[in-house]
Design a protein around this motif. Structure first.
Motif, PDB file in Angstrom:
ATOM      1  N   ARG A 199       0.825  -1.208   0.000  1.00  0.00           N
ATOM      2  CA  ARG A 199       0.000   0.000   0.000  1.00  0.00           C
ATOM      3  C   ARG A 199       0.861   1.262   0.000  1.00  0.00           C
ATOM      4  O   ARG A 199       0.478   2.287  -0.553  1.00  0.00           O
ATOM      5  N   LEU A 200       2.036   1.206   0.622  1.00  0.00           N
ATOM      6  CA  LEU A 200       2.892   2.385   0.742  1.00  0.00           C
ATOM      7  C   LEU A 200       3.631   2.714  -0.558  1.00  0.00           C
ATOM      8  O   LEU A 200       3.947   3.868  -0.819  1.00  0.00           O
ATOM      9  N   PHE A 201       3.919   1.679  -1.356  1.00  0.00           N
ATOM     10  CA  PHE A 201       4.628   1.857  -2.624  1.00  0.00           C
ATOM     11  C   PHE A 201       3.645   1.915  -3.782  1.00  0.00           C
ATOM     12  O   PHE A 201       2.581   1.292  -3.741  1.00  0.00           O
ATOM     13  N   LEU A 202       4.029   2.613  -4.842  1.00  0.00           N
ATOM     14  CA  LEU A 202       3.289   2.519  -6.086  1.00  0.00           C
ATOM     15  C   LEU A 202       3.514   1.142  -6.684  1.00  0.00           C
ATOM     16  O   LEU A 202       4.596   0.571  -6.514  1.00  0.00           O
ATOM     17  N   PRO A 203       2.533   0.613  -7.421  1.00  0.00           N
ATOM     18  CA  PRO A 203       2.807  -0.623  -8.159  1.00  0.00           C
ATOM     19  C   PRO A 203       4.003  -0.362  -9.079  1.00  0.00           C
ATOM     20  O   PRO A 203       4.103   0.693  -9.701  1.00  0.00           O
ATOM     21  N   GLY A 204       4.910  -1.287  -9.135  1.00  0.00           N
ATOM     22  CA  GLY A 204       6.106  -1.086  -9.963  1.00  0.00           C
ATOM     23  C   GLY A 204       7.222  -0.369  -9.235  1.00  0.00           C
ATOM     24  O   GLY A 204       8.247  -0.040  -9.844  1.00  0.00           O
ATOM     25  N   GLY A 205       7.054  -0.104  -7.931  1.00  0.00           N
ATOM     26  CA  GLY A 205       8.113   0.552  -7.167  1.00  0.00           C
ATOM     27  C   GLY A 205       9.397  -0.270  -7.180  1.00  0.00           C
ATOM     28  O   GLY A 205       9.374  -1.493  -7.352  1.00  0.00           O
ATOM     29  N   VAL A 206      10.512   0.412  -7.007  1.00  0.00           N
ATOM     30  CA  VAL A 206      11.831  -0.224  -7.063  1.00  0.00           C
ATOM     31  C   VAL A 206      12.533  -0.050  -5.717  1.00  0.00           C
ATOM     32  O   VAL A 206      12.505   1.032  -5.129  1.00  0.00           O
ATOM     33  N   ILE A 207      13.178  -1.126  -5.260  1.00  0.00           N
ATOM     34  CA  ILE A 207      13.921  -1.098  -4.003  1.00  0.00           C
ATOM     35  C   ILE A 207      15.327  -1.617  -4.298  1.00  0.00           C
ATOM     36  O   ILE A 207      15.484  -2.676  -4.921  1.00  0.00           O
ATOM     37  N   VAL A 208      16.343  -0.872  -3.861  1.00  0.00           N
ATOM     38  CA  VAL A 208      17.727  -1.215  -4.185  1.00  0.00           C
ATOM     39  C   VAL A 208      18.562  -1.286  -2.922  1.00  0.00           C
ATOM     40  O   VAL A 208      18.589  -0.342  -2.129  1.00  0.00           O
ATOM     41  N   LYS A 209      19.252  -2.414  -2.752  1.00  0.00           N
ATOM     42  CA  LYS A 209      20.243  -2.573  -1.688  1.00  0.00           C
ATOM     43  C   LYS A 209      21.609  -2.364  -2.331  1.00  0.00           C
ATOM     44  O   LYS A 209      21.942  -3.031  -3.312  1.00  0.00           O
ATOM     45  N   THR A 210      22.396  -1.446  -1.786  1.00  0.00           N
ATOM     46  CA  THR A 210      23.721  -1.185  -2.327  1.00  0.00           C
ATOM     47  C   THR A 210      24.758  -1.995  -1.564  1.00  0.00           C
ATOM     48  O   THR A 210      24.438  -2.683  -0.603  1.00  0.00           O
ATOM     49  N   GLY A 211      25.990  -1.894  -1.983  1.00  0.00           N
ATOM     50  CA  GLY A 211      27.077  -2.588  -1.305  1.00  0.00           C
ATOM     51  C   GLY A 211      27.480  -3.853  -2.029  1.00  0.00           C
ATOM     52  O   GLY A 211      27.083  -4.082  -3.173  1.00  0.00           O
ATOM     53  N   PRO A 212      28.246  -4.690  -1.347  1.00  0.00           N
ATOM     54  CA  PRO A 212      28.778  -5.892  -1.993  1.00  0.00           C
ATOM     55  C   PRO A 212      27.695  -6.848  -2.500  1.00  0.00           C
ATOM     56  O   PRO A 212      27.906  -7.576  -3.452  1.00  0.00           O
ATOM     57  N   GLU A 213      26.541  -6.852  -1.841  1.00  0.00           N
ATOM     58  CA  GLU A 213      25.427  -7.710  -2.274  1.00  0.00           C
ATOM     59  C   GLU A 213      24.375  -6.867  -2.988  1.00  0.00           C
ATOM     60  O   GLU A 213      23.176  -6.971  -2.707  1.00  0.00           O
ATOM     61  N   PHE A 214      24.814  -6.047  -3.935  1.00  0.00           N
ATOM     62  CA  PHE A 214      23.929  -5.145  -4.682  1.00  0.00           C
ATOM     63  C   PHE A 214      22.755  -5.943  -5.244  1.00  0.00           C
ATOM     64  O   PHE A 214      22.933  -6.945  -5.924  1.00  0.00           O
ATOM     65  N   THR A 215      21.535  -5.489  -4.903  1.00  0.00           N
ATOM     66  CA  THR A 215      20.330  -6.198  -5.333  1.00  0.00           C
ATOM     67  C   THR A 215      19.247  -5.188  -5.670  1.00  0.00           C
ATOM     68  O   THR A 215      19.061  -4.209  -4.949  1.00  0.00           O
ATOM     69  N   VAL A 216      18.529  -5.439  -6.761  1.00  0.00           N
ATOM     70  CA  VAL A 216      17.367  -4.636  -7.146  1.00  0.00           C
ATOM     71  C   VAL A 216      16.137  -5.516  -6.977  1.00  0.00           C
ATOM     72  O   VAL A 216      16.097  -6.643  -7.476  1.00  0.00           O
TER      73      VAL A 216
END
Length: 136
Positions: A36-53
Motif C-alpha cells: 500500500r505504501l509503494f506505487l505498483p512497480g516501485g523499485v527497491i535497491v540494496k547497495t554494497g557488496p550484495e547489490f540487489t534490485v
C-alpha cells in the motif's frame, strides 16, 4: 497543498514504512503493508557488496518469511536524521537510520542511510523508489 502539510504526510509515510518491520515485544510485523505504501512497480535497491534490485514483492517475501519463522525478533529500525525536499507533487528524502534486533539468536545493531522518492497520487503520497546502504 502547503509544504508543511506535505512534509507532515511524508514524515508519517516514512514512519509507517519503518514501522512495517517492527516486531518488538511480541508484536506482529506488517511487512505486507508495503504494497500500500509503494506505487505498483516501485523499485527497491540494496547497495554494497550484495547489490540487489527488488520489486516490492521480491523485497517483501524473504523479510516476511524471516519474521514469520521467528528468526528475527525484537527488531526495529528508525530514522535518526532526515532531509526532505518537496517540489509540487514529487519529493525526495535522505535519511540516516539505526536498527536493532536478534537474528538467529544473536543480538545485532546497525546503522545506514536510506533515500526515498515519493509522488503525490489522487490517493495521497506513495513511495516510488527506495535505496539503502548499511554501514559496516
Amino acid at each position: 497543498m502547503s509544504g508543511t502539510r506535505s512534509k507532515s504526510e511524508l514524515d508519517a509515510l516514512t514512519a509507517e514504512f519503518f514501522g512495517s518491520f517492527d516486531n518488538r515485544g511480541g508484536r506482529t510485523a506488517d511487512v505486507g503493508r508495503l504494497r500500500r505504501l509503494f506505487l505498483p512497480g516501485g523499485v527497491i535497491v540494496k547497495t554494497g557488496p550484495e547489490f540487489t534490485v527488488y520489486t516490492v514483492e521480491e523485497f517483501i517475501e524473504p523479510r516476511q518469511r524471516l519474521l514469520d519463522e521467528g528468526r528475527l525478533v525484537d527488531f526495529s529500525e528508525w530514522e535518526t536524521s532526515e532531509r526532505t525536499e518537496v517540489r509540487g507533487d514529487v519529493a525526495s528524502r535522505f535519511g540516516d537510520y539505526r536498527k536493532s534486533g536478534t537474528l538467529d539468536g544473536a543480538p545485532f545493531e546497525g546503522v545506514g542511510t536510506k533515500t526515498l522518492q515519493f509522488v503525490r497520487t489522487p490517493a495521497g503520497w506513495r513511495i516510488t523508489a527506495l535505496s539503502w546502504h548499511d554501514q559496516a
